[in-house]
Design a protein around this motif. Structure first.
Motif, PDB file in Angstrom:
ATOM      1  N   LEU A 382       0.830  -1.215   0.000  1.00  0.00           N
ATOM      2  CA  LEU A 382       0.000   0.000   0.000  1.00  0.00           C
ATOM      3  C   LEU A 382       0.857   1.254   0.000  1.00  0.00           C
ATOM      4  O   LEU A 382       0.502   2.264  -0.635  1.00  0.00           O
ATOM      5  N   ASN A 383       1.999   1.183   0.681  1.00  0.00           N
ATOM      6  CA  ASN A 383       2.885   2.355   0.729  1.00  0.00           C
ATOM      7  C   ASN A 383       3.716   2.526  -0.535  1.00  0.00           C
ATOM      8  O   ASN A 383       4.453   3.497  -0.655  1.00  0.00           O
ATOM      9  N   VAL A 388      -3.680   5.167  -1.479  1.00  0.00           N
ATOM     10  CA  VAL A 388      -4.131   3.803  -1.202  1.00  0.00           C
ATOM     11  C   VAL A 388      -5.228   3.424  -2.195  1.00  0.00           C
ATOM     12  O   VAL A 388      -6.227   4.151  -2.313  1.00  0.00           O
ATOM     13  N   PRO A 389      -5.058   2.328  -2.909  1.00  0.00           N
ATOM     14  CA  PRO A 389      -6.089   1.894  -3.857  1.00  0.00           C
ATOM     15  C   PRO A 389      -7.377   1.518  -3.129  1.00  0.00           C
ATOM     16  O   PRO A 389      -7.373   1.274  -1.917  1.00  0.00           O
ATOM     17  N   MET A 416      -8.183   4.994   4.648  1.00  0.00           N
ATOM     18  CA  MET A 416      -7.356   5.813   3.752  1.00  0.00           C
ATOM     19  C   MET A 416      -7.543   5.458   2.274  1.00  0.00           C
ATOM     20  O   MET A 416      -6.973   6.124   1.411  1.00  0.00           O
ATOM     21  N   ALA A 417      -8.341   4.435   1.988  1.00  0.00           N
ATOM     22  CA  ALA A 417      -8.513   4.028   0.586  1.00  0.00           C
ATOM     23  C   ALA A 417      -9.114   5.156  -0.235  1.00  0.00           C
ATOM     24  O   ALA A 417     -10.163   5.704   0.103  1.00  0.00           O
ATOM     25  N   ILE A 464      -1.655   2.552   8.443  1.00  0.00           N
ATOM     26  CA  ILE A 464      -1.570   3.343   7.212  1.00  0.00           C
ATOM     27  C   ILE A 464      -2.086   4.740   7.531  1.00  0.00           C
ATOM     28  O   ILE A 464      -3.204   4.918   8.028  1.00  0.00           O
ATOM     29  N   SER A 465      -1.251   5.737   7.270  1.00  0.00           N
ATOM     30  CA  SER A 465      -1.648   7.117   7.581  1.00  0.00           C
ATOM     31  C   SER A 465      -1.309   8.035   6.422  1.00  0.00           C
ATOM     32  O   SER A 465      -0.639   7.651   5.484  1.00  0.00           O
TER      33      SER A 465
END
Length: 465
Positions: A382-383, A388-389, A416-417, A464-465
Motif C-alpha cells: 500500500l505504501n 491507497v487503492p 485511507m482508501a 496506514i496514515s
C-alpha cells in the motif's frame, strides 16, 4: 573353536596353517590373478597399438544370456553370504548370470474396467546386487571369476548402483578392475549423475580421479553433475565439481543452468541456507544471475516464488533484473506476491521491499488480494502507491478473526482508501520514484536521521496514515 588345517611339509611331516596365514595366502592368490588379468589386457592393448592389425574374423554371434530365477541364489547375494556366493559363482558363466525376479503389480485394464494384477519382470546381475549393498568381498570374488564390470543389466551397470547407494568401497573396487567412470545407464545417466546424497561425496571424488567427465550431460536432457548437485543443495559436491572445471553456464535442453536448478529447488525454509551457499558458489564461478530457463523463469523468479529473501537479495546484488517478465508475463514481484500466503512465516515483506528497492513496480491493485492476509506485506504494498487503492479488491478476502487481531491496521487501510496521503508519504513516494532501482544503494547514503531513513525504506509501522 576352529580346527587348524594340516598339510605335509617337505620333510614328510605335517605343519598347521592358522587363520591369518590362510587369509594371507588367499589374498596373495587373488592379487596374482588380478595382476595376470591386468597384464593380459596390457599385452592385448600393446598388440593393437604397435603391431599391424590382423585380418578381422567374422563377427561371432552374441553370447546367449543365461538367466537365473532361483530365490536361493538371490537370497545369498542380497544377504552378502560370501561362502554361498563362492560356492555358486565359480566361473565366468555363472558370474555373468542375469538374475530375473517376477513380482505382481496392480495395473489398470481398460478392457475390464478395473485394476488387475500383472506380472512385472525385473532383471539385474549378481555384481549389481552386491555392489548396491556394499558387499565388497562378494564383489571381489565375482570380479575375479570374470564378472563383466561394465555390463548394463536391468538398465544400470554396477558402478551406477555403488554411486547411488552410495558405497565408496565398492566404487573403488570396480574402478580398480577397470570400470568405465562414464558408463551410461539405459536412461543415459553416468555414475556421477547418481551422486545425489551428501554421503556420496567420496564416490564423486573417486569417479573424477578415475576420469569421469564433469561436464558430461545425460543423453536426453543434457543434465550435468553440477545441475544435479545444485538441485539437491549439495554444497561440497558443487565445490568439488567447480574445482574440476564444471561449467556453471551449461544449459540443459530446457535451458536450465545449475543456478536455475538451485533456485527452483529451494522450496523448504529448513534448506534455505544450503541453497544460498550453493548459489554463492555458482555466482562466484561466473553463473549468470539473469539466465532464463524453463518457461522463461529466471533464478530471481524462482527465489521469489519460493519465499527465499536471502537468495533474492543475493541475486539482486549480482545484477538480477527485478522487472523482467517470464514466459507467462509474470514479473518477480508477481511471483513474490503469490508466495506471501504460503511463506508468511518467512518474512515475505522483506522480499517485496527488496524488489521495490531495485526498481520493481507494485503492479495492478488487484494483486493486493494475494497479500491481504499478511498485514506487513500488505502495508509494504500500500505504501508503494502515491495513494491507497480502493479496498473493495481485497478487504472481503480477510478472515474475520484476522481482521479482529489486526483491527487497527485494517481499519486504517480501509479509511485511507482513495484518500490523499500525508505530505510526508508523498515526499517519500517522490524520492523513491526518482531514485528508482537505485533505492537500495542511494537511500542508505543519504544524510538523514535514522528514523527518517527507515521511513524511506518502507519500515513496518503497523498502520496506514
Amino acid at each position: 573353536m576352529i580346527c587348524p588345517a594340516w598339510s605335509k611339509g617337505s620333510s614328510g611331516g605335517t605343519f598347521s596353517f592358522s587363520t591369518t596365514p590362510r587369509r594371507s595366502l588367499r589374498l596373495q592368490r587373488e592379487l596374482l590373478e588380478r595382476e595376470e588379468r591386468r597384464r593380459a589386457l596390457a599385452r592385448e592393448w600393446a598388440t593393437r597399438r604397435f603391431l599391424p592389425e590382423p585380418p578381422r574374423a567374422p563377427p561371432s554371434p552374441p553370447r546367449r544370456r543365461r538367466y537365473c530365477r532361483d530365490p536361493a541364489v538371490h537370497n545369498a547375494l542380497y544377504a552378502g553370504d560370501l561362502p554361498r556366493v563362492q560356492s555358486i559363482f565359480k566361473d565366468e558363466a555363472t558370474a555373468n548370470l542375469v538374475l530375473e525376479m517376477v513380482s505382481e503389480e496392480l495395473v489398470w485394464s481398460p478392457e475390464q474396467g478395473l485394476w488387475v494384477l500383472s506380472p512385472r519382470r525385473q532383471q539385474t546381475s549378481a555384481l549389481r546386487i552386491v555392489t548396491a549393498r556394499g558387499y565388497e568381498d562378494c564383489a571381489r570374488h565375482l570380479l575375479l571369476r570374470g564378472a563383466a564390470v561394465d555390463a548394463v543389466v536391468g538398465g544400470r551397470a554396477p558402478l551406477h548402483d555403488s554411486a547411488a547407494a552410495p558405497h565408496p568401497n565398492c566404487a573403488r573396487l570396480l574402478l580398480a578392475f577397470g570400470a568405465d567412470p562414464n558408463v551410461l545407464s539405459a536412461e543415459g545417466s553416468a555414475p556421477l549423475h547418481l551422486c545425489t546424497a551428501p554421503q556420496s561425496l567420496r564416490c564423486a571424488e573417486l569417479l573424477l580421479a578415475h576420469g569421469a567427465r564433469v561436464n558430461l550431460g545425460t543423453r536426453d536432457r543434457q543434465v550435468t553433475a553440477l545441475h544435479v548437485a545444485a538441485r539437491q543443495g549439495l554444497v561440497a559436491h558443487v565445490e568439488l565439481y567447480l574445482h574440476h572445471g564444471a561449467d556453471p553456464s551449461h544449459r540443459t535442453h530446457q535451458g536450465e543452468t545449475p543456478l536455475n536448478a538451485a533456485a527452483a529447488a529451494a522450496e523448504h525454509p529448513k534448506d534455505a541456507e544450503r541453497y544460498l551457499r550453493v548459489a554463492e558458489q555458482l555466482l562466484a564461478a561466473g553463473a549468470d544471475p539473469g539466465a532464463a530457463g524453463r518457461k522463461g523463469h529466471t533464478p530471481l523468479h524462482n527465489a521469489c516464488a519460493n519465499g527465499h529473501p536471502g537468495l533474492a537479495r543475493l541475486l539482486l546484488c549480482h545484477g538480477a533484473d527485478a522487472t523482467v517478465p517470464n514466459g507467462a508475463g509474470d514479473t518477480p514481484m508477481d511471483c513474490a506476491l503469490r508466495a506471501v500466503h504460503e511463506y508468511r512465516d518467512q518474512r515475505p515483506e522483506e522480499t517485496l521491499v527488496l524488489l521495490l528497492d531495485h526498481g520493481a513496480l507494485p503492479g495492478h491493485p488487484k494483486m493486493l488480494r494475494l497479500c491481504c492476509q499478511h498485514p506487513p506485506a500488505l502495508e509494504v504494498m500500500l505504501n508503494a502507491y502515491d495513494r491507497v487503492p480502493p479496498a473493495e479488491g481485497w478487504a472481503e478476502d480477510v478472515p474475520p478473526e484476522l481482521w479482529e487481531e489486526h483491527q487497527e491496521f485494517y481499519t486504517s487501510a480501509v479509511r485511507m482508501a482513495g484518500q490523499p496521503r500525508r505530505l510526508q508519504h508523498l515526499a517519500r513516494w517522490a524520492i523513491r520514484s526518482h531514485l528508482g532501482s537505485r533505492c537500495h544503494s542511494a537511500v542508505p547514503k543519504l544524510a538523514l536521521p535514522p528514523a527518517l531513513r527507515r521511513y524511506l525504506q518502507l519500515h513496518i509501522e503497523g498502520v496506514i496514515s
